[in-house]
Motif scaffolding. Structure first.
Motif, PDB file in Angstrom:
ATOM      1  N   ALA A 173       3.541   7.703  -9.017  1.00  8.67           N
ATOM      2  CA  ALA A 173       3.758   6.261  -8.841  1.00  8.67           C
ATOM      3  C   ALA A 173       2.557   5.598  -8.167  1.00  8.67           C
ATOM      4  N   LEU A 174       2.040   6.214  -7.127  1.00  7.19           N
ATOM      5  CA  LEU A 174       0.885   5.659  -6.434  1.00  7.19           C
ATOM      6  C   LEU A 174      -0.347   5.687  -7.340  1.00  7.19           C
ATOM      7  N   GLY A 175      -0.524   6.765  -8.070  1.00 14.42           N
ATOM      8  CA  GLY A 175      -1.649   6.867  -8.997  1.00 14.42           C
ATOM      9  C   GLY A 175      -1.619   5.789 -10.074  1.00 14.42           C
ATOM     10  N   GLN A 176      -0.442   5.489 -10.585  1.00 13.15           N
ATOM     11  CA  GLN A 176      -0.322   4.441 -11.606  1.00 13.15           C
ATOM     12  C   GLN A 176      -0.707   3.082 -11.031  1.00 13.15           C
ATOM     13  N   GLN A 177      -0.227   2.778  -9.845  1.00 14.24           N
ATOM     14  CA  GLN A 177      -0.542   1.472  -9.253  1.00 14.24           C
ATOM     15  C   GLN A 177      -2.019   1.380  -8.868  1.00 14.24           C
TER      16      GLN A 177
ATOM     17  N   GLU B 242      -3.838   1.439   2.960  1.00 15.94           N
ATOM     18  CA  GLU B 242      -3.516   2.841   2.705  1.00 15.94           C
ATOM     19  C   GLU B 242      -4.082   3.735   3.798  1.00 15.94           C
ATOM     20  N   ARG B 243      -5.301   3.484   4.219  1.00 15.07           N
ATOM     21  CA  ARG B 243      -5.929   4.285   5.283  1.00 15.07           C
ATOM     22  C   ARG B 243      -5.104   4.201   6.569  1.00 15.07           C
ATOM     23  N   THR B 244      -4.716   2.984   6.943  1.00 17.99           N
ATOM     24  CA  THR B 244      -3.983   2.780   8.192  1.00 17.99           C
ATOM     25  C   THR B 244      -2.603   3.414   8.141  1.00 17.99           C
TER      26      THR B 244
ATOM     27  N   MET C 268       6.534   4.792   0.250  1.00 14.53           N
ATOM     28  CA  MET C 268       7.114   3.737  -0.591  1.00 14.53           C
ATOM     29  C   MET C 268       6.456   2.393  -0.306  1.00 14.53           C
ATOM     30  N   HIS C 269       6.144   2.140   0.964  1.00 11.52           N
ATOM     31  CA  HIS C 269       5.477   0.894   1.335  1.00 11.52           C
ATOM     32  C   HIS C 269       4.064   0.836   0.740  1.00 11.52           C
ATOM     33  N   ILE C 270       3.318   1.926   0.797  1.00 12.99           N
ATOM     34  CA  ILE C 270       1.965   1.955   0.224  1.00 12.99           C
ATOM     35  C   ILE C 270       2.033   1.686  -1.277  1.00 12.99           C
ATOM     36  N   ILE C 271       2.994   2.297  -1.955  1.00 18.37           N
ATOM     37  CA  ILE C 271       3.148   2.073  -3.403  1.00 18.37           C
ATOM     38  C   ILE C 271       3.461   0.602  -3.665  1.00 18.37           C
TER      39      ILE C 271
END
Length: 185
Positions: free
Chosen positions: A27-31, A69-71, A158-161
């Protein structure tokens, strides 16, 4: 349904995972792909150009998502000490934060994307190796967080995504306004 991590540059360096962790990485990779795709074939000047009434530009959006994302990945490991004390931020702090939404002199789109790739690689490794996705930390004090709330690593992912997806949508609008190119359709 069990999925495995895709063969992408960021996921390829992380250990192979299955189940929930693989789902997060897919999911993260797609976004991330959709966000990056909006910057295809652009010059540095185009990546820094505002095309709407907002302050947002494509390079700035990538910088912002990289910072977010880093934070949040640091929060997963370190807890609230990884986050700034939002209640004590000065005007100068807010000005520095605003700089992450725009391309600054000397910044290049290639450099911004390389930073994003490195942060993504580290996050993917964290997802693959974190002992417990249920481990939680209290959120720092901020007007936008519920007082006393805690987030698990799972909730942070989930928040990062969600954040990446939201800004990929913003980026699509900016790109279409810039030169008519679209991510889809």
């Amino acid at each position: 349904m069990t999925t495995t991590t895709p063969a992408t540059p960021t996921a390829a360096t992380a250990p192979a995972v299955t189940g929930e962790r693989a789902d997060f990485l897919v999911a993260l990779g797609q976004q991330r792909h959709f966000l990056r795709f909006t910057t295809r074939d652009l010059t540095d000047e185009q990546a820094g150009r505002r095309t709407t009434a907002s302050e947002l530009c494509l390079g700035g959006l990538v910088k912002h998502v990289t910072s977010v994302e880093r934070t949040w990945a640091a929060f997963i490991v370190e807890g609230p000490s990884a986050m700034p004390d939002f209640t004590a931020m000065t005007e100068a702090d807010f000005a520095r934060r605003a700089d992450e939404f725009r391309m600054l002199p000397g910044e290049t789109l290639a450099g911004v994307l390389a930073d994003y790739d490195e942060v993504a690689r580290r996050t993917d490794e964290l997802v693959a190796t974190l002992p417990d996705l249920g481990a939680a930390h209290p959120l720092p004090s901020a007007p936008w967080f519920e007082a006393g709330a805690s987030w698990s690593a799972r909730r942070v992912l989930m928040h990062i995504i969600a954040e990446t997806a939201q800004h990929a949508g913003h980026a699509d609008i900016i790109r279409e306004s810039l030169d008519g190119a679209k991510s889809m359709g």
